[in-house]
Write a protein that holds these residues in place. Sequence first.
Motif, short mmCIF file in Angstrom:
data_model
loop_
_atom_site.label_atom_id
_atom_site.label_comp_id
_atom_site.label_asym_id
_atom_site.label_seq_id
_atom_site.Cartn_x
_atom_site.Cartn_y
_atom_site.Cartn_z
N ALA A 445 30.43 -52.52 -11.56
CA ALA A 445 31.05 -51.20 -11.68
C ALA A 445 32.55 -51.30 -11.85
O ALA A 445 33.17 -50.49 -12.55
CB ALA A 445 30.70 -50.36 -10.45
N LYS A 446 33.15 -52.30 -11.23
CA LYS A 446 34.60 -52.48 -11.38
C LYS A 446 34.94 -52.88 -12.81
O LYS A 446 35.91 -52.36 -13.39
CB LYS A 446 35.08 -53.55 -10.40
CG LYS A 446 36.59 -53.72 -10.39
CD LYS A 446 37.02 -54.72 -9.33
CE LYS A 446 38.54 -54.87 -9.31
NZ LYS A 446 38.98 -55.83 -8.28
N ARG A 447 34.16 -53.78 -13.38
CA ARG A 447 34.40 -54.16 -14.77
C ARG A 447 34.16 -52.97 -15.70
O ARG A 447 34.92 -52.75 -16.67
CB ARG A 447 33.49 -55.32 -15.15
CG ARG A 447 33.83 -56.63 -14.45
CD ARG A 447 33.09 -57.80 -15.09
NE ARG A 447 31.65 -57.64 -14.98
CZ ARG A 447 30.92 -58.13 -13.99
NH1 ARG A 447 31.50 -58.78 -12.98
NH2 ARG A 447 29.61 -57.97 -13.97
N GLN A 448 33.14 -52.17 -15.40
CA GLN A 448 32.88 -50.99 -16.20
C GLN A 448 34.02 -50.00 -16.09
O GLN A 448 34.43 -49.40 -17.10
CB GLN A 448 31.56 -50.34 -15.74
CG GLN A 448 31.17 -49.12 -16.57
CD GLN A 448 29.96 -48.41 -16.00
OE1 GLN A 448 29.74 -48.45 -14.79
NE2 GLN A 448 29.20 -47.76 -16.85
N THR A 449 34.55 -49.83 -14.89
CA THR A 449 35.67 -48.90 -14.71
C THR A 449 36.90 -49.36 -15.49
O THR A 449 37.60 -48.54 -16.12
CB THR A 449 36.01 -48.78 -13.22
OG1 THR A 449 34.86 -48.31 -12.51
CG2 THR A 449 37.17 -47.82 -13.00
N GLU A 450 37.16 -50.65 -15.47
CA GLU A 450 38.31 -51.16 -16.22
C GLU A 450 38.14 -50.92 -17.71
O GLU A 450 39.08 -50.52 -18.41
CB GLU A 450 38.49 -52.65 -15.92
CG GLU A 450 38.90 -52.93 -14.47
CD GLU A 450 38.90 -54.41 -14.16
OE1 GLU A 450 38.43 -55.20 -15.04
OE2 GLU A 450 39.36 -54.80 -13.06
N LEU A 452 36.17 -48.59 -19.17
CA LEU A 452 36.20 -47.16 -19.46
C LEU A 452 37.59 -46.58 -19.28
O LEU A 452 37.93 -45.57 -19.91
CB LEU A 452 35.21 -46.43 -18.55
CG LEU A 452 33.72 -46.69 -18.86
CD1 LEU A 452 32.83 -46.00 -17.83
CD2 LEU A 452 33.37 -46.21 -20.26
N THR A 453 38.41 -47.18 -18.42
CA THR A 453 39.80 -46.73 -18.28
C THR A 453 40.56 -46.95 -19.58
O THR A 453 41.32 -46.08 -20.05
CB THR A 453 40.48 -47.47 -17.13
OG1 THR A 453 39.80 -47.19 -15.92
CG2 THR A 453 41.94 -47.04 -17.00
N THR A 454 40.35 -48.12 -20.19
CA THR A 454 40.99 -48.39 -21.48
C THR A 454 40.48 -47.43 -22.54
O THR A 454 41.27 -46.89 -23.35
CB THR A 454 40.71 -49.84 -21.89
OG1 THR A 454 41.18 -50.73 -20.87
CG2 THR A 454 41.40 -50.17 -23.21
N ALA A 455 39.15 -47.18 -22.54
CA ALA A 455 38.59 -46.25 -23.52
C ALA A 455 39.11 -44.84 -23.29
O ALA A 455 39.37 -44.09 -24.26
CB ALA A 455 37.06 -46.29 -23.44
N TYR A 456 39.26 -44.44 -22.04
CA TYR A 456 39.78 -43.10 -21.74
C TYR A 456 41.22 -42.94 -22.22
O TYR A 456 41.59 -41.90 -22.78
CB TYR A 456 39.67 -42.84 -20.24
CG TYR A 456 40.42 -41.59 -19.80
CD1 TYR A 456 39.91 -40.33 -20.08
CD2 TYR A 456 41.63 -41.69 -19.13
CE1 TYR A 456 40.60 -39.19 -19.68
CE2 TYR A 456 42.32 -40.57 -18.73
CZ TYR A 456 41.80 -39.32 -19.01
OH TYR A 456 42.49 -38.19 -18.63
N ARG A 457 42.04 -43.94 -22.01
CA ARG A 457 43.42 -43.86 -22.45
C ARG A 457 43.50 -43.75 -23.98
O ARG A 457 44.32 -42.97 -24.52
CB ARG A 457 44.20 -45.08 -21.97
CG ARG A 457 44.41 -45.09 -20.46
CD ARG A 457 45.03 -46.40 -20.00
NE ARG A 457 45.22 -46.41 -18.54
CZ ARG A 457 45.62 -47.48 -17.87
NH1 ARG A 457 45.86 -48.65 -18.51
NH2 ARG A 457 45.75 -47.42 -16.55
N ASN A 458 42.65 -44.49 -24.65
CA ASN A 458 42.61 -44.40 -26.10
C ASN A 458 42.16 -43.02 -26.54
O ASN A 458 42.72 -42.43 -27.49
CB ASN A 458 41.69 -45.48 -26.66
CG ASN A 458 41.67 -45.49 -28.18
OD1 ASN A 458 42.71 -45.38 -28.85
ND2 ASN A 458 40.47 -45.62 -28.74
N ALA A 476 34.32 -38.93 -22.50
CA ALA A 476 34.99 -40.18 -22.12
C ALA A 476 35.56 -40.07 -20.71
O ALA A 476 35.51 -41.03 -19.92
CB ALA A 476 36.09 -40.50 -23.13
N LYS A 477 36.11 -38.90 -20.38
CA LYS A 477 36.69 -38.70 -19.05
C LYS A 477 35.61 -38.74 -17.97
O LYS A 477 35.77 -39.40 -16.92
CB LYS A 477 37.43 -37.38 -19.03
CG LYS A 477 38.18 -37.09 -17.73
CD LYS A 477 38.92 -35.76 -17.83
CE LYS A 477 39.70 -35.49 -16.56
NZ LYS A 477 40.44 -34.20 -16.63
N ASN A 478 34.50 -38.06 -18.20
CA ASN A 478 33.42 -38.03 -17.21
C ASN A 478 32.75 -39.38 -17.07
O ASN A 478 32.26 -39.74 -15.99
CB ASN A 478 32.40 -36.96 -17.57
CG ASN A 478 32.93 -35.55 -17.37
OD1 ASN A 478 33.76 -35.32 -16.49
ND2 ASN A 478 32.48 -34.61 -18.19
#
Length: 511
Positions: A445-450, A452-458, A476-478
């Motif tokens: 989940a930590k790797r997924q969060t990292e 998705l954080t990059t995808a969210y910023r994009n 993307a936010k949810n």
Amino acid sequence: MKTLRTPFLHQLATAGVGALLLSAVGLPAAAQTTAPVQPPAGTVPAATPSGPYSLQRAVDVALQNNLTVRQQQLTTENTNVVLRQSRAALLPTANAAASQSWNYGTNVDPLTFQFQNQTTRANNFSLSSQVTLFSGFQLRNTIKRNELDYQAGLSDIEKSRNDIALNVASSFLQLVLAQEIVRANEARVNTSQQQVSRAQKLLKAGSVAESNVLDSQAQLASDELNVITAQNQVAFYRLQLAQLLNLPSATGFEIEVPNLPDPDDVVMLTADPDGTYQTAQGIMPEVKAADLRVQSALRTVELARGAYYPRLTFGGSIFSGYSSARIGRKLTGDSTVVPSGFIYQLTPTGAQVVPGLFSGIKQPRFETLSEGFTSQVKNNLGKQLSFNLSIPILNGLQARTNVQRSEIGVKQNELRAEQTRLQLRQTIQQAYADAIAAQRRYAAAKRQTEALTTAYRNAEIRFNNGLLNGTDFNIAKNNLYGAESSMIQAKYEFIFRRKVLDFYEGRGIRL
């Protein structure tokens, strides 16, 4: 911080706490409104102390106020009283008795055993003692059995205290989790507010469509709802914990939030459930209580077999009595002359024999009186010593039936002990599997969060430049929020499972 040891962990490790942790994390989960599973009641709740509660302080207050622990303590005290009574059964018995009665009309005098027709007052006094010399070792086996029951009761007290400590620790951890969810949702609301403000400015500049602003406002409303839901969870778990502590109100009740390490900061678990089981079965009070009750059942068998043997007792008694109908002669001090000879006297009609007063003998005079109370008690004093032997021959097969029932009781207690150990082994194995799975899930989940954080910023950059619509941006936010929630969930589940293993390995629970 002091350690908490509780056997009740294995009951919640496989289902209860894990389910509560899962339901506390998910954003769409409905707020729990049911009462706590086991809220201890109290007749006189303690006043709410000032200042935040640490885990150890919460446990101490709960143990002080909980009625379940008090009830178990009273039960054990009653067992201790039974133990003292069984020890006292080895002592001789001593009993005194006294009576006073009045008999009217025709009756039998209780001391002279003669029929009489008068009113009689009678007193009887006795003092007796008896000691059991042999009874098939039943008295000693009773003492040994009651000693085992008392030791098992002490283990039950420890188990009750541990159950309460675990309930408090579980609710404490749930409250910490709920508060972290509130902080995460409040951060999301702040981000959504900034996003709405930015979208409105871009709309005025003509850079984005109005639908983007509407989508941002809808997302903000959803995030605000999640904050309210999370706050309701906090209020629920705060009330639950206050009820476990038996406090009169949850108003002003706060806890100290411990500094909990992330699962990836902990060395990966190495599965050794057998070693943990060997350690646990030597320290768990429920295992000790089960073994003690097996030994108690064996003593019950010996106690039942004692009915096959003769019973020998020795007794002694002393008794006396008084009866108003009992009479005696009393010397008055006077004397009476009794003629003892005869003389011949000539008369006109011839010779006659007349008593010779000169040859009389003096005899003492007596009066017939009722015998006094003190003299009767002294004169009627009796003593008795006796040996009594009772040999059982046939009593409806009661002794044999009791032996058979007690032997069945031994088998039942052996099965309960085996079941306790089996449940302990399975719980430890499940706790190991859950802890390793939670640690791995947290890492994923930590790797997924990292990612998705990059995808969210994009996506945020594209959304601000009008290159991405509001629906795709909110997705993307949810997705990022869902990954963060999964990571938080895995973190607290791993913490709980790890504390379960620490407990079974004898290291206690420390947050």
